[in-house]
Write an enzyme that holds these catalytic residues in place. Structure first.
Site, PDB file in Angstrom:
ATOM      1  N   HIS A 126     -78.293 -15.633 -14.023  1.00  0.00           N
ATOM      2  CA  HIS A 126     -77.641 -15.960 -12.744  1.00  0.00           C
ATOM      3  C   HIS A 126     -78.903 -16.947 -12.357  1.00  0.00           C
ATOM      4  CE1 HIS A 126     -73.531 -14.115 -12.763  1.00  0.00           C
ATOM      5  NE2 HIS A 126     -74.224 -12.866 -12.747  1.00  0.00           N
ATOM      6  N   ASP A 163     -71.965 -11.255 -21.522  1.00  0.00           N
ATOM      7  CA  ASP A 163     -71.503 -10.402 -19.429  1.00  0.00           C
ATOM      8  C   ASP A 163     -70.019 -10.931 -19.114  1.00  0.00           C
ATOM      9  OD1 ASP A 163     -73.583  -9.462 -17.222  1.00  0.00           O
ATOM     10  OD2 ASP A 163     -72.312 -10.228 -16.693  1.00  0.00           O
ATOM     11  N   HIS A 165     -69.817 -11.806 -16.043  1.00  0.00           N
ATOM     12  CA  HIS A 165     -70.053 -13.050 -15.419  1.00  0.00           C
ATOM     13  C   HIS A 165     -70.573 -14.192 -16.179  1.00  0.00           C
ATOM     14  CE1 HIS A 165     -70.490  -9.231 -12.979  1.00  0.00           C
ATOM     15  NE2 HIS A 165     -69.780  -9.974 -11.802  1.00  0.00           N
ATOM     16  N   ASP A 243     -70.934  -5.117 -18.535  1.00  0.00           N
ATOM     17  CA  ASP A 243     -69.772  -4.933 -17.198  1.00  0.00           C
ATOM     18  C   ASP A 243     -68.492  -5.217 -17.821  1.00  0.00           C
ATOM     19  OD1 ASP A 243     -71.424  -7.494 -17.783  1.00  0.00           O
ATOM     20  OD2 ASP A 243     -71.801  -7.663 -15.485  1.00  0.00           O
TER      21      ASP A 243
END
Length: 306
Positions: A126, A163, A165, A243
């Site tokens: 990120h 991931d 995200h 995740d």
């Protein structure tokens, strides 16, 4: 030994408060699984160095590096983003996380190992060139990718992000760069609410909550693999987030360990076709400790072919 495992006790020192999900226990859960699954004997352990300022600024601006240094506290905590916090160890730990990814590139590119996994934190995907966010201080995978291209004169590096995200920071660093192909899937709509308007070199696949492994496997076969075969990467670098596992409360997808095994095998087949099996994998998300440990162990067993 064909697979390196790169970690360090420093990765237990960064913490963001008692109830923060990106916690030191994540590394402990992985180490426990290495012992329980008897993987240790099959892995080559490498101690990572600290990344230099020049390494960090391959991706991040000098202003951002200076900002992070200025926010490093001598005691207590310092907030650099709404959910990203520094303690006195964070700066050193973040430099070592980027250094681990660089050390993995060197080990793989110099033929010391076939592939490598970096059990590192804080995660990185990120972190954008000009800001830290989403638990991430520096973008470990982006820094390692740029290092690989510059140090080893590579023309084509594939970055894979699985991931839950979207890796907005990695996309921001590499969008429309012809030397890099980024393939990702992520839950959508979901933090960081990006990834729908990527460039020519982005294969971003948004998926709804509750998506299971069968759908993900079909998607990878139909979208990622053809683009990877067309691109013919000289190195594959993975942002390995766990995740999207069905037991992880920070996402709502439905993957299990066998899905991470399948994905790893597909990427190994691509790497074997085009770049002598060269893969560097770096830990991103994964916050249910049991699911994280089991998933990383499954990923590592597959990389090590045991």
């Amino acid at each position: 030994m064909s697979t390196a495992y790169i970690s360090h006790p420093d990765f237990m020192k960064h913490e963001m408060g008692r109830h923060h999900p990106e916690c030191p226990e994540r590394i402990a859960a992985i180490e426990d699984q290495l012992i329980q699954s008897r993987l240790d004997a099959h892995l080559k352990r490498i101690d990572p160095p600290l990344a230099s300022d020049a390494d960090i600024t391959r991706v991040h601006s000098e202003d951002h590096l200076a900002f992070v240094k200025s926010k490093a506290p001598s005691s207590g905590y310092s907030m650099i983003d709404g959910d990203t916090i520094m303690n006195p160890a964070t700066l050193t730990v973040s430099l070592r996380a980027a250094g681990a990814a660089i050390a993995a590139v060197d080990a793989v590119m110099q033929g010391e190992v076939n592939n490598a996994f970096c059990a590192i934190r804080p995660p990185g995907h990120h972190a954008e060139p000009h800001r830290s966010m989403g638990f991430c201080v520096f973008n470990n995978v982006a820094i390692a990718t740029r290092y690989a291209i510059e140090k080893y004169d590579l023309d084509r590096v594939a970055v894979i992000d699985f991931d839950v995200h979207h890796g907005n920071g990695t996309e921001a660093a590499f969008i429309n760069d012809p030397h890099i192909l980024m393939c990702s899937f992520f839950q959508h709509p979901f933090y960081p609410y990006s990834g729908l308007d990527g460039g020519e070199n982005m294969v971003n696949v948004p998926l709804p909550a509750t998506t299971n492994g069968k759908i993900v496997r079909d998607m990878i076969s139909k979208t990622w693999i053809p683009r990877l075969d067309e691109f013919k990467p000289q190195l594959i670098i993975i942002s390995a987030g766990f995740d999207a596992h069905r037991e992880d409360d920070l996402g709502q997808m439905g993957l299990v360990e066998d899905d991470y095994v399948w994905m790893t095998k597909q990427l190994m087949e691509v790497a074997n076709r085009y770049c002598g099996g060269k893969i560097v994998s770096c830990l991103e998300g994964g916050y249910n400790l049991s699911a994280l440990g089991r998933s990383v162990a499954a990923h590592l067993k597959t990389l090590a072919e045991i």
